[in-house]
Design a protein around this motif. Structure first.
Motif, mmCIF file in Angstrom:
data_model
loop_
_atom_site.group_PDB
_atom_site.id
_atom_site.type_symbol
_atom_site.label_atom_id
_atom_site.label_comp_id
_atom_site.label_asym_id
_atom_site.label_seq_id
_atom_site.Cartn_x
_atom_site.Cartn_y
_atom_site.Cartn_z
ATOM 1 N N GLY A 217 -9.806 4.435 -0.540
ATOM 2 C CA GLY A 217 -8.856 5.234 0.227
ATOM 3 C C GLY A 217 -9.281 5.336 1.675
ATOM 4 O O GLY A 217 -9.933 4.449 2.230
ATOM 5 N N ARG A 218 -8.930 6.437 2.312
ATOM 6 C CA ARG A 218 -9.222 6.633 3.730
ATOM 7 C C ARG A 218 -10.676 7.055 3.938
ATOM 8 O O ARG A 218 -11.199 7.895 3.208
ATOM 9 C CB ARG A 218 -8.287 7.671 4.325
ATOM 10 N N VAL A 368 0.763 4.215 -1.711
ATOM 11 C CA VAL A 368 1.995 4.757 -2.284
ATOM 12 C C VAL A 368 2.796 3.683 -3.008
ATOM 13 O O VAL A 368 3.355 3.916 -4.087
ATOM 14 C CB VAL A 368 2.838 5.428 -1.179
ATOM 15 N N ALA A 369 2.867 2.484 -2.442
ATOM 16 C CA ALA A 369 3.715 1.425 -3.007
ATOM 17 C C ALA A 369 3.329 1.097 -4.443
ATOM 18 O O ALA A 369 4.202 0.877 -5.296
ATOM 19 C CB ALA A 369 3.641 0.176 -2.127
ATOM 20 N N SER A 370 2.037 1.036 -4.733
ATOM 21 C CA SER A 370 1.596 0.701 -6.099
ATOM 22 C C SER A 370 2.056 1.756 -7.096
ATOM 23 O O SER A 370 2.507 1.424 -8.205
ATOM 24 C CB SER A 370 0.072 0.576 -6.146
ATOM 25 N N TRP A 371 1.939 3.019 -6.720
ATOM 26 C CA TRP A 371 2.374 4.085 -7.615
ATOM 27 C C TRP A 371 3.892 4.142 -7.723
ATOM 28 O O TRP A 371 4.438 4.390 -8.805
ATOM 29 C CB TRP A 371 1.833 5.425 -7.127
ATOM 30 N N GLU A 372 4.572 3.905 -6.630
ATOM 31 C CA GLU A 372 6.039 3.922 -6.698
ATOM 32 C C GLU A 372 6.538 2.839 -7.645
ATOM 33 O O GLU A 372 7.488 3.056 -8.410
ATOM 34 C CB GLU A 372 6.631 3.732 -5.304
ATOM 35 N N ARG A 373 5.891 1.676 -7.614
ATOM 36 C CA ARG A 373 6.253 0.606 -8.552
ATOM 37 C C ARG A 373 6.128 1.085 -9.997
ATOM 38 O O ARG A 373 7.041 0.882 -10.820
ATOM 39 C CB ARG A 373 5.341 -0.604 -8.332
ATOM 40 N N ALA A 396 -1.656 9.528 -3.164
ATOM 41 C CA ALA A 396 -0.604 8.508 -3.125
ATOM 42 C C ALA A 396 0.318 8.597 -4.328
ATOM 43 O O ALA A 396 1.526 8.345 -4.225
ATOM 44 C CB ALA A 396 -1.235 7.109 -3.046
ATOM 45 N N ALA A 397 -0.239 8.960 -5.490
ATOM 46 C CA ALA A 397 0.581 9.090 -6.696
ATOM 47 C C ALA A 397 1.563 10.245 -6.565
ATOM 48 O O ALA A 397 2.722 10.144 -6.977
ATOM 49 C CB ALA A 397 -0.312 9.282 -7.917
ATOM 50 N N MET A 398 1.101 11.349 -5.984
ATOM 51 C CA MET A 398 1.985 12.503 -5.802
ATOM 52 C C MET A 398 3.110 12.176 -4.822
ATOM 53 O O MET A 398 4.279 12.522 -5.057
ATOM 54 C CB MET A 398 1.189 13.694 -5.270
ATOM 55 N N ILE A 399 2.761 11.509 -3.745
ATOM 56 C CA ILE A 399 3.772 11.130 -2.754
ATOM 57 C C ILE A 399 4.818 10.237 -3.403
ATOM 58 O O ILE A 399 6.034 10.431 -3.231
ATOM 59 C CB ILE A 399 3.111 10.425 -1.556
ATOM 60 N N ALA A 400 4.360 9.249 -4.174
ATOM 61 C CA ALA A 400 5.287 8.306 -4.808
ATOM 62 C C ALA A 400 6.159 8.996 -5.841
ATOM 63 O O ALA A 400 7.368 8.739 -5.928
ATOM 64 C CB ALA A 400 4.501 7.167 -5.456
ATOM 65 N N ALA A 401 5.574 9.870 -6.644
ATOM 66 C CA ALA A 401 6.359 10.586 -7.656
ATOM 67 C C ALA A 401 7.409 11.471 -7.002
ATOM 68 O O ALA A 401 8.531 11.604 -7.507
ATOM 69 C CB ALA A 401 5.440 11.419 -8.542
ATOM 70 N N ASP A 402 7.069 12.068 -5.882
ATOM 71 C CA ASP A 402 8.060 12.848 -5.127
ATOM 72 C C ASP A 402 9.231 11.968 -4.718
ATOM 73 O O ASP A 402 10.402 12.360 -4.819
ATOM 74 C CB ASP A 402 7.417 13.434 -3.863
ATOM 75 N N LEU A 403 8.924 10.782 -4.227
ATOM 76 C CA LEU A 403 9.972 9.883 -3.746
ATOM 77 C C LEU A 403 10.887 9.427 -4.879
ATOM 78 O O LEU A 403 12.104 9.286 -4.704
ATOM 79 C CB LEU A 403 9.350 8.657 -3.069
#
Length: 962
Positions: A217-218, A368-373, A396-403
């Motif tokens: 990560g960062r 984020v992209a990996s989790w959104e997939r 990143a998982a939380m951001i993607a799940a929100d989206l």
């Protein structure tokens, strides 16, 4: 929900803009530390004593990344000390597997094999230049996800130690840095020491992601003013149409807070009227609570409309400006009686468990992209929920799940079992209490974070501990609902839970009762007052897909699959692997369909959590997914087909059975489980019955009815007299809502109540190879040998209609032992017995608890007509029905019972008829020759015996298996 291209583009563009803006706002006050670091392995643990932080490290490594990604560490050997339990040690003793125990051909069956492995301390070091413009600023070192314990030195001065498996490690390094060049030394230790979360916890175990060492990560230095925003939490209040924003300000300077918010990820753009508030310091920490009116245009977040807001909080003091941005959603996730409600609308959870299976990296994706997939694939399969088994995913998982609009249940990083416990006063007790606080502080604003548990299946005096946990969080943070721990059926009830994730109300009863679609789990949950979510539903095994091996191009290799593939080849069945996958996969899909439908038929059932939609790489290799470890389908069921029985709206058919005689009437009571966005007004249902070639032989429409939110809503009855069907036939009932993609279907079979006589004068039917059978065969005659109940060679193989649960290695050969049956459906023996290449539900009468014949001693290329598929750890060649040339004669051997009570067993009667018809036809020409003595051995010799060589057992088997 289907989106047009234009709204989807707007959602993606808006989301991208938001994420970019988050990084751009703080770009000037960050120093990115990604890249090459100096590095050394501290295998002897001498680094602290020898002050490695004060010397120049000699090796190099790239961060973010793990040691394994950088090919650092030791070679895996037969004696590698893993962070994981093994309950089947037969691999270490089985002479047949000796070649896989040699170092140059080492293939472990338990889990994936990392390219390199290291558990211990390792040192990371780099230089960084601090600009003069940072003078007077507060500076922190941000490590998004280290694994596990970090110790930090700046310029030879020790800063401190942190240990979290769930949130970033953030060190205040202000007093240690100087303008110009500085040296950062980081010691990371991934050993289990005083704090033991459990060696099978998915946060650390080699069963899945692996016990890696590194930082992902960062990685950055961040500068803020001396007075800064430490924490922002946003509490939606839908009734008052506002968000309550609580802010913690660190520092002793007065100032002003400006709150601005705007929506994104929706079809409409909403800008909230800004709010400004002044404050004076209340000591070192100042706590503020500010109402942010959202107005009448506020947009709610849920699975159907994942509308999000970006809050920008600007702190202005004389020491400077601090700007923070937070993603949040206006939603309320609550409980009424036995159901969950999202923004006041009843919902049902359709979930899967994420087990930290990441075979390319060995750790959770940080983008984020990996989790959104992953979440969008889950949506394709009708799911709306994910539980994270004994680990908390990254931001990143939380951001993607929100989206995406996906409900999450993160957990504390613990399975306090198998060497650990909870509530016994161990260090892990305090660690998990503080870890939970860290998780909520870091991720609490994400609307997808709807449920929370401390971990999985504890041991110890854990009920009292989790009771305090639930009570504390109910009072502290109402944005989500809480359960103590996710547990199996043998674990105690947790009376303080707001909801339960528990086994017990799951599974199929096919081992004792014929398949039907009338029953439910009501009796299992009737006495439970809180919402009940099934724990780890499914766990139906499928045969390995060996084409998947080439997909492992990252830090893991599928040596387990390579072993299974070679062993299958050594057993002379290597060419059958693809057929085994398809046949077992179709049975697995059937099991998932009927278990999920049974859940949807149950009143007051709050939801289910599959274990899991994708495969689990460890615990003996648990191939329980309809998707592989990479979230790709395996070719036997796709998302559209799965969504027929797993979706917001599912049509259901209550049927007493799926096998009929042609003097009966098939009757199906149609109902619906509807947890969609809104109620459906005056909705009709079309139905049709088709034959095996798709020809519609009857159709109709059920009268229109209003469909409310909820399940168990009767829509009408389909009745179909079967007297016009004069031969064994497979039919299919399909129901659908017109002008929608809501459809479902069920196969059923019709058999003649009476069959014509067949001349059997030239077929000797016997249950033993007696003198008469030998004479007939030696003279070129025909013998039908029926061995039900008489098989010895294969007697230990237990098969049910369902496939093996989880796997037989982890569960110490708990039955059933097979994962399905491969049927040569194009064989002429089935001219009068309709079948697919796999076991449809009509086979229950023949297969469930029937004996299988172990055929390892048969010719190498011999293939039975009906072939049970053994567990891939053993790969015995099995058969239930085969034919052969024996000398001048011909024989058919069947170990299924096709003799007893044929007046009550239509399927057995039909198969017996089909076999006799075939044997008396001109098509009876077996392909293979087999010695009679080999067939005789089936009733004389003992089959292959299995010894797991370990005394310990999984928790579910303790006190059952010694």
């Amino acid at each position: 929900m289907r989106h047009s291209a234009s709204p989807l583009f707007r959602i993606c563009f808006t989301s991208l803009f938001f994420l970019l803006s988050l990084s751009l706002l703080s770009q000037e006050k960050k120093i990115d530390l990604q890249g090459t670091w100096r590095f050394d392995i501290d295998a002897q643990d001498n680094g602290l004593k020898e002050r490695w932080y004060s010397r120049m490290l000699k090796d190099e490594i790239v961060l973010p990344g793990s040691m394994t990604e950088n090919r650092k560490g030791d070679e895996v050997t037969l004696h590698t000390d893993w962070t994981a339990s093994i309950y089947d040690s037969s691999f270490f003793y089985n002479p047949r597997l000796e070649k896989f125990r040699k170092q140059d051909n080492l293939k472990l069956p338990f889990w994936l094999t990392p390219l390199k492995y290291y558990v211990g301390a390792a040192w990371y070091q780099r230089d960084v230049v601090i600009p003069s413009s940072w003078n007077g600023e507060r500076i922190t070192l941000f490590l998004e996800r280290p694994h596990t314990e970090t110790m930090l030195w700046i310029n030879d001065k020790e800063v401190g130690m942190q240990n979290s498996l769930s949130v970033p490690h953030v060190f205040d390094v202000t007093p240690y840095l100087k303008t110009g060049k500085n040296t950062i030394s980081l010691r990371i230790d991934n050993r289990t020491k005083e704090i033991n979360v459990g060696k099978d916890s998915h946060s650390i175990t080699d069963q899945t992601q692996g016990n890696w060492n590194g930082v992902v990560g960062r990685l950055e230095l961040q500068a803020t003013p001396q007075t800064y925003i430490d924490n922002i939490q946003i509490f939606p209040d839908l009734k008052a149409k506002k968000a309550v924003v609580t802010i913690s300000v660190e520092g002793n300077t007065s100032g002003e807070i400006l709150l601005e918010a705007e929506s994104f990820n929706g079809d409409k753009h909403h800008i909230v009227v800004p709010v400004k508030q002044s404050f004076r310091p209340e000591g070192k920490t100042t706590s503020l609570s500010i109402d942010l009116p959202m107005g009448n245009d506020l947009q709610l977040w849920d699975e159907f409309h994942p509308n999000l807001y970006k809050l920008t909080a600007t702190l202005q003091t004389k020491s400077g400006k601090d700007v923070r941005q937070v993603q949040f959603g206006m939603r309320e996730f609550t409980i009424q009686d036995k159901y969950f409600y999202i923004n006041g609308r009843k919902t049902m959870l359709r979930g899967t468990v994420e087990n930290c299976v990441f075979p390319l990296t060995g750790y959770a994706p940080m983008d984020v992209a990996s989790w959104e997939r992953v979440f969008r694939i889950c949506r394709q399969y009708g799911l709306n929920h994910m539980r994270f088994h004994s680990f908390c995913p990254p931001e990143a998982a939380m951001i993607a799940a929100d989206l995406v609009g996906f409900y999450l249940q993160p957990e504390g990083p613990t399975w306090p079992n198998h060497g650990s416990s909870l509530g016994d006063g161990r260090p892990v007790d305090d660690y998990l209490w503080e870890e939970a606080k860290r998780i909520v502080k870091q991720y609490g604003n994400y609307p997808s974070f709807a449920m929370f548990a401390i971990g999985n299946e504890p041991r110890g005096r854990w009920v009292a501990w989790v009771s305090k946990f639930v009570d504390y969080w109910k009072e502290t943070d109402s944005r989500r609902v809480y359960t103590g721990a996710s547990v199996g059926n043998g674990w105690a009830w947790q009376p303080r839970n707001q909801f339960h994730v528990k086994a017990g109300a799951r599974g199929l009863t096919w081992s004792d009762e014929r398949p039907e679609s009338n029953s439910d789990y009501k009796a299992r949950i009737d006495t439970v007052r809180q919402p009940y979510v099934s724990h780890e539903t499914g766990q139906w095994c499928v045969f390995p897909d060996f084409t998947e091996i080439d997909r492992y191009t990252g830090v893991m290799r599928a040596r387990n699959f390579e072993l299974f593939r070679q062993d299958l080849k050594d057993r002379n069945m290597g060419d059958l692997s693809a057929a085994f996958l398809r046949a077992s996969g179709k049975l697995q899909a059937l099991a998932y369909k009927y278990e999920i439908e049974k859940t949807l038929r149950t009143p007051n059932y709050a939801g289910f959590q599959l274990l899991s939609l994708n495969d689990y790489s460890g615990q003996g290799t648990a191939l329980v997914g309809v998707l592989n470890a990479f979230w790709e389908d395996k070719g036997y069921i796709n998302g559209r087909e799965f969504r027929e029985f797993c979706a917001p709206t599912v049509l259901l058919s209550r049927m007493d059975k799926f096998v009929y005689e042609n003097n009966e009437t098939m009757q199906a009571h149609i109902e619906v489980s509807h947890f969609g966005e809104k109620a459906l007004k005056q909705t009709s249902v079309d139905w049709n019955i088709k034959d095996n070639y798709g020809k519609v032989i009857q159709k109709g429409q059920l009268s229109a009815k209003d469909i409310a939110i909820g399940n168990c809503q009767a829509l009408g009855t389909v009745s179909f007299p079967l007297n016009a069907i004069d031969k064994a036939t497979k039919l299919n009932l399909e129901v659908s809502i017109p002008c929608s993609d809501i459809t479902n279907n069920w196969d059923f079979w019709v058999y003649p109540a009476t069959l014509p006589e067949v001349n059997t004068s030239d077929v000797y039917v016997t249950s033993a190879i007696d003198g008469k059978a030998k004479d007939i065969l030696s003279n070129g005659g025909k013998v039908l040998l029926l061995l039900a109940g008489k098989v010895e060679q294969g007697k230990d193989v237990i098969q049910y209609m369902t496939p093996a649960f989880w796997n037989t290695s982890w569960f110490k050969m708990r039955p059933p032992h097979t994962v399905g049956t491969l049927i040569r459906d194009n064989h002429p023996i089935f001219k009068n017995f309709p079948t697919d290449f796999y076991t449809g539900l009509q086979w229950w009468e023949l297969i469930n608890k029937a004996q299988a014949m172990e055929m390892n001693s048969f010719p190498a290329d011999f293939q039975p007509i009906v072939q049970p598929i053994d567990t891939w750890f053993i790969n015995r060649k099995l058969g239930m029905l085969f034919e052969a040339n024996v000398g001048k004669g011909k024989i058919i051997v069947c170990s299924a019972d096709i003799q007893t009570d044929l007046d009550k067993r239509a399927v057995a009667r039909q198969l017996y008829y089909a076999i006799i018809k075939y044997m008396t036809s001109g098509f009876f020409y077996p392909e293979s020759d087999v010695k009679l003595s080999v067939i005789e051995d089936l009733t004389k010799l003992e089959g292959e015996r299995i010894n797991t060589h370990t005394q310990d057992a999984p928790d579910e088997l303790k006190n059952i298996i010694q």
